[in-house]
Enzyme design. Structure first.
Site, mmCIF file in Angstrom:
data_model
loop_
_atom_site.group_PDB
_atom_site.id
_atom_site.type_symbol
_atom_site.label_atom_id
_atom_site.label_comp_id
_atom_site.label_asym_id
_atom_site.label_seq_id
_atom_site.Cartn_x
_atom_site.Cartn_y
_atom_site.Cartn_z
ATOM 1 N N SER A 149 40.892 42.110 41.244
ATOM 2 C CA SER A 149 39.560 42.510 41.734
ATOM 3 C C SER A 149 39.429 42.135 43.202
ATOM 4 O O SER A 149 40.011 41.134 43.662
ATOM 5 C CB SER A 149 38.472 41.776 40.944
ATOM 6 O OG SER A 149 37.214 41.939 41.585
ATOM 7 N N TYR A 162 35.452 34.034 37.705
ATOM 8 C CA TYR A 162 36.077 35.359 37.661
ATOM 9 C C TYR A 162 36.997 35.543 38.870
ATOM 10 O O TYR A 162 38.157 35.947 38.741
ATOM 11 C CB TYR A 162 34.972 36.427 37.653
ATOM 12 C CG TYR A 162 35.456 37.852 37.712
ATOM 13 C CD1 TYR A 162 36.017 38.458 36.598
ATOM 14 C CD2 TYR A 162 35.326 38.609 38.886
ATOM 15 C CE1 TYR A 162 36.449 39.785 36.652
ATOM 16 C CE2 TYR A 162 35.752 39.924 38.945
ATOM 17 C CZ TYR A 162 36.309 40.505 37.825
ATOM 18 O OH TYR A 162 36.742 41.805 37.879
HETATM 19 N N1 LIG Z 1 34.110 47.876 37.238
HETATM 20 C C1 LIG Z 1 34.345 47.192 38.351
HETATM 21 O O1 LIG Z 1 33.559 47.255 39.321
HETATM 22 C C2 LIG Z 1 35.597 46.349 38.480
HETATM 23 C C3 LIG Z 1 35.909 45.838 39.757
HETATM 24 C C4 LIG Z 1 37.052 45.061 39.911
HETATM 25 C C5 LIG Z 1 37.860 44.798 38.818
HETATM 26 N N2 LIG Z 1 37.534 45.318 37.589
HETATM 27 C C6 LIG Z 1 38.437 45.007 36.467
HETATM 28 O O2 LIG Z 1 38.811 46.198 35.814
HETATM 29 C C7 LIG Z 1 39.150 45.912 34.458
HETATM 30 C C8 LIG Z 1 38.490 46.919 33.523
HETATM 31 O O3 LIG Z 1 37.088 46.762 33.567
HETATM 32 P P1 LIG Z 1 36.050 47.983 33.471
HETATM 33 O O4 LIG Z 1 35.235 47.934 34.700
HETATM 34 O O5 LIG Z 1 36.740 49.245 33.119
HETATM 35 O O6 LIG Z 1 35.068 47.514 32.295
HETATM 36 P P2 LIG Z 1 35.068 47.775 30.720
HETATM 37 O O7 LIG Z 1 35.068 49.227 30.428
HETATM 38 O O8 LIG Z 1 33.940 46.953 30.202
HETATM 39 O O9 LIG Z 1 36.457 47.197 30.236
HETATM 40 C C9 LIG Z 1 36.671 45.852 29.883
HETATM 41 C C10 LIG Z 1 37.679 45.853 28.748
HETATM 42 O O10 LIG Z 1 38.117 44.520 28.519
HETATM 43 C C11 LIG Z 1 38.125 44.305 27.129
HETATM 44 N N3 LIG Z 1 37.889 42.889 26.837
HETATM 45 C C12 LIG Z 1 36.845 42.127 27.208
HETATM 46 N N4 LIG Z 1 36.956 40.883 26.661
HETATM 47 C C13 LIG Z 1 38.099 40.895 25.942
HETATM 48 C C14 LIG Z 1 38.772 39.939 25.130
HETATM 49 N N5 LIG Z 1 38.306 38.690 24.921
HETATM 50 N N6 LIG Z 1 39.927 40.308 24.517
HETATM 51 C C15 LIG Z 1 40.422 41.539 24.685
HETATM 52 N N7 LIG Z 1 39.841 42.492 25.427
HETATM 53 C C16 LIG Z 1 38.692 42.168 26.046
HETATM 54 C C17 LIG Z 1 37.023 45.174 26.545
HETATM 55 O O11 LIG Z 1 37.308 45.466 25.172
HETATM 56 P P3 LIG Z 1 36.142 45.848 24.090
HETATM 57 O O12 LIG Z 1 35.235 46.826 24.775
HETATM 58 O O13 LIG Z 1 36.852 46.423 22.932
HETATM 59 O O14 LIG Z 1 35.431 44.563 23.760
HETATM 60 C C18 LIG Z 1 37.089 46.386 27.457
HETATM 61 O O15 LIG Z 1 37.962 47.348 26.923
HETATM 62 C C19 LIG Z 1 38.727 44.448 34.194
HETATM 63 O O16 LIG Z 1 39.846 43.604 34.265
HETATM 64 C C20 LIG Z 1 37.793 44.157 35.369
HETATM 65 O O17 LIG Z 1 37.757 42.779 35.697
HETATM 66 C C21 LIG Z 1 36.422 46.082 37.398
#
Ligand SMILES: NC(=O)c1ccc[n+]([C@@H]2O[C@H](COP(=O)([O-])OP(=O)(O)OC[C@H]3O[C@@H](n4cnc5c(N)ncnc54)[C@H](OP(=O)(O)O)[C@@H]3O)[C@@H](O)[C@H]2O)c1
Length: 254
Positions: A149, A162
């Site tokens: 991130s 985080y």
């Molecule tokens: N969106 C942003 O602005 C942003 C920015 C920088 C980095 N990121 C990174 O991008 C990645 C994907 O995030 P996203 O934005 O696409 O959000 P998201 O759709 O909410 O995805 C998060 C995923 O992580 C899984 N997860 C959460 N806790 C978990 C656990 N204890 N064990 C296994 N799986 C778990 C969730 O599974 P379930 O839904 O099945 O619980 C979900 O599939 C993350 O690593 C996040 O930190 C996002």
């Protein structure tokens, strides 16, 4: 018209690919569109993960959804054995560590130790355990992409744990690159800026600060992140390892 099938026959694992709105599902779809069989991983969203499986199968490749908690010690072995069994194979070609969790705190004093531990288990130890479990089944040409991130570089007083966890993930990737390079396996990091998903922090002080540093002033899309992960998973990126690519509208270079 079908896309170039340069990933035909490849086996990919994408963690946190449960929701069509997320970066993981967009990545799984991009890999599948180019021919990869994809093991999706979810933690709590079984029904949503099944929707992604159905979409991916419509491309004519294999897909399965495997439940696993990234904070558990058997996260890696459960996901790897589930993938090998589902696809009746003994190899893994592409691993995308995308699952992640974030908790906002109002400063360091507000961080409980159990929350610190859980974020590090999910965001750092889980990806490491998965790499450890997958490596015996990966060979030359293998690809690992870890999702960090922009917060790891810029920091935010509201996301100290985080940010620290995502920084640790990036350091771990550099360390492993030295070990994996001679085996022909690349490992890279993709660091998104604000992306429109359920983890979006739009409207928060965190987002306002990021926006001030941004050259392209909007949230990114999941497809824009997935396109970068797809490239780093493809044969075209064979000489790229130990890199951290920011998909963030220029925030990292204010
Ligand atoms: N969106 C942003 O602005 C942003 C920015 C920088 C980095 N990121 C990174 O991008 C990645 C994907 O995030 P996203 O934005 O696409 O959000 P998201 O759709 O909410 O995805 C998060 C995923 O992580 C899984 N997860 C959460 N806790 C978990 C656990 N204890 N064990 C296994 N799986 C778990 C969730 O599974 P379930 O839904 O099945 O619980 C979900 O599939 C993350 O690593 C996040 O930190 C996002």
């Amino acid at each position: 018209m079908s896309k170039d099938q340069y990933l035909s026959g490849k086996v990919a694992i994408v963690t946190g690919s449960s929701k069509l709105s997320g970066i993981g599902a967009a990545t799984a779809i991009a890999l599948a569109e180019h021919g990869a069989n994809v093991a999706l991983h979810y933690s709590s969203n079984a029904a949503a993960a099944q929707e992604v499986v159905n979409k991916i199968k419509s491309f004519g490749v294999q897909a399965t959804a495997i439940q696993a908690d990234a904070s558990s010690v058997d996260f890696g072995t459960a996901l790897v054995s589930g993938t090998l069994k589902a696809f009746n194979t003994k190899k893994i070609d592409i691993l995308v560590n995308n699952a992640g969790t974030a908790v906002i705190h109002d400063g360091a004093a507000e961080v409980p130790v159990d929350v610190w531990d859980n974020i590090f288990r999910v965001n750092v130890r889980g990806p490491f355990l998965l790499i450890q479990a997958a490596l015996p089944y990966m060979s030359s040409g293998g690809r690992i992409v870890n999702i960090s991130s922009i917060i790891a570089k810029l920091g935010s007083y509201m996301l100290p744990v985080y940010g620290a966890s995502k920084g640790a993930m990036a350091s771990m990737s550099s360390a492993l690159a030295e070990e994996l390079g001679p085996k022909g396996i690349t490992i890279n990091v993709v660091s998104p800026g604000p992306i429109k998903t359920d983890l979006s922090m739009q409207g928060s002080p965190v987002a306002a600060r990021l926006e001030r540093n941004q050259h392209i002033k909007r949230e990114g899309t999941t497809e824009e992140v997935a396109a970068t992960i797809l490239f780093l998973s493809s044969p075209a990126s064979g000489y790229i390892t130990a890199q951290n690519i920011y998909v963030d509208g220029g925030i990292n270079n204010p």
